[in-house]
Motif scaffolding. Sequence first.
Motif, PDB file in Angstrom:
ATOM      1  N   LYS A   2      41.953  38.210  57.792  1.00 48.97           N
ATOM      2  CA  LYS A   2      41.539  36.821  57.585  1.00 48.97           C
ATOM      3  C   LYS A   2      42.522  35.882  58.270  1.00 48.97           C
ATOM      4  O   LYS A   2      43.731  36.051  58.155  1.00 48.97           O
ATOM      5  N   TYR A   4      43.133  31.529  59.009  1.00 50.20           N
ATOM      6  CA  TYR A   4      42.791  30.219  58.474  1.00 50.20           C
ATOM      7  C   TYR A   4      43.160  29.123  59.475  1.00 50.20           C
ATOM      8  O   TYR A   4      44.143  29.239  60.202  1.00 50.20           O
ATOM      9  N   HIS A   5      42.360  28.054  59.454  1.00 46.12           N
ATOM     10  CA  HIS A   5      42.618  26.891  60.300  1.00 46.12           C
ATOM     11  C   HIS A   5      42.489  25.649  59.422  1.00 46.12           C
ATOM     12  O   HIS A   5      41.409  25.365  58.899  1.00 46.12           O
ATOM     13  N   THR A  31      45.674  29.186  64.374  1.00 48.49           N
ATOM     14  CA  THR A  31      45.312  29.752  63.079  1.00 48.49           C
ATOM     15  C   THR A  31      46.572  30.333  62.452  1.00 48.49           C
ATOM     16  O   THR A  31      47.608  30.467  63.098  1.00 48.49           O
ATOM     17  N   LEU A  35      47.320  31.303  53.912  1.00 45.85           N
ATOM     18  CA  LEU A  35      46.400  30.306  53.368  1.00 45.85           C
ATOM     19  C   LEU A  35      47.129  29.038  52.933  1.00 45.85           C
ATOM     20  O   LEU A  35      46.651  27.927  53.173  1.00 45.85           O
ATOM     21  N   ALA A  38      47.863  26.864  55.889  1.00 45.60           N
ATOM     22  CA  ALA A  38      46.638  26.215  56.363  1.00 45.60           C
ATOM     23  C   ALA A  38      46.261  25.040  55.459  1.00 45.60           C
ATOM     24  O   ALA A  38      45.849  23.979  55.949  1.00 45.60           O
ATOM     25  N   LYS A  39      46.413  25.211  54.155  1.00 43.93           N
ATOM     26  CA  LYS A  39      46.119  24.117  53.213  1.00 43.93           C
ATOM     27  C   LYS A  39      47.045  22.931  53.468  1.00 43.93           C
ATOM     28  O   LYS A  39      46.606  21.785  53.495  1.00 43.93           O
ATOM     29  N   VAL A  55      39.865  23.881  55.003  1.00 51.50           N
ATOM     30  CA  VAL A  55      40.397  25.098  55.604  1.00 51.50           C
ATOM     31  C   VAL A  55      39.214  25.953  56.034  1.00 51.50           C
ATOM     32  O   VAL A  55      38.397  26.357  55.209  1.00 51.50           O
ATOM     33  N   SER A  56      39.108  26.186  57.339  1.00 49.20           N
ATOM     34  CA  SER A  56      38.084  27.083  57.867  1.00 49.20           C
ATOM     35  C   SER A  56      38.648  28.501  57.835  1.00 49.20           C
ATOM     36  O   SER A  56      39.826  28.714  58.131  1.00 49.20           O
ATOM     37  N   VAL A  57      37.810  29.468  57.465  1.00 51.41           N
ATOM     38  CA  VAL A  57      38.241  30.853  57.316  1.00 51.41           C
ATOM     39  C   VAL A  57      37.487  31.721  58.325  1.00 51.41           C
ATOM     40  O   VAL A  57      36.273  31.589  58.474  1.00 51.41           O
TER      41      VAL A  57
END
Length: 91
Positions: A2, A4-5, A31, A35, A38-39, A55-57
Motif C-alpha cells: 500500500k 499513500y498520497h 507517495t 499513512l 500522508a495524513k 489521502v489517496s490509497v
Amino acid sequence: MKLYHGSYMEVKEPHILKKTRNLDFGNGFYTTSDLEQAKSWAFRQAKNKHGVPIVSVYEIDPVDLELLRVQKFERPGLSWLRYVAKYRKGY
C-alpha cells in the motif's frame, strides 16, 4: 504494498505534472508507505489550498515497482540530504 498520497484533493489516476517548482526529490508523483506521514501532508496541503485533507490509497504489486523509476531511502542520511539539496537547487 500500500502506498499513500496526501493532498487537498483525491487523485484517482496519478500522473506526473510538469515541473513548476523545486521539489525535494525532483519531478514526480510522491507517495509514502507511512499513512501518518500522508495524513500530515494532506492536512498541510489542505490548509495551504483552503481545501479538505484527503489521502489517496494505491495498492501496487512489489514486482510492478521494479518497472518504475523509484528512489527509495530507508532513512534520512547523507545520501538523502545530498539528493534533496540537489533538487531544491533546481537540478
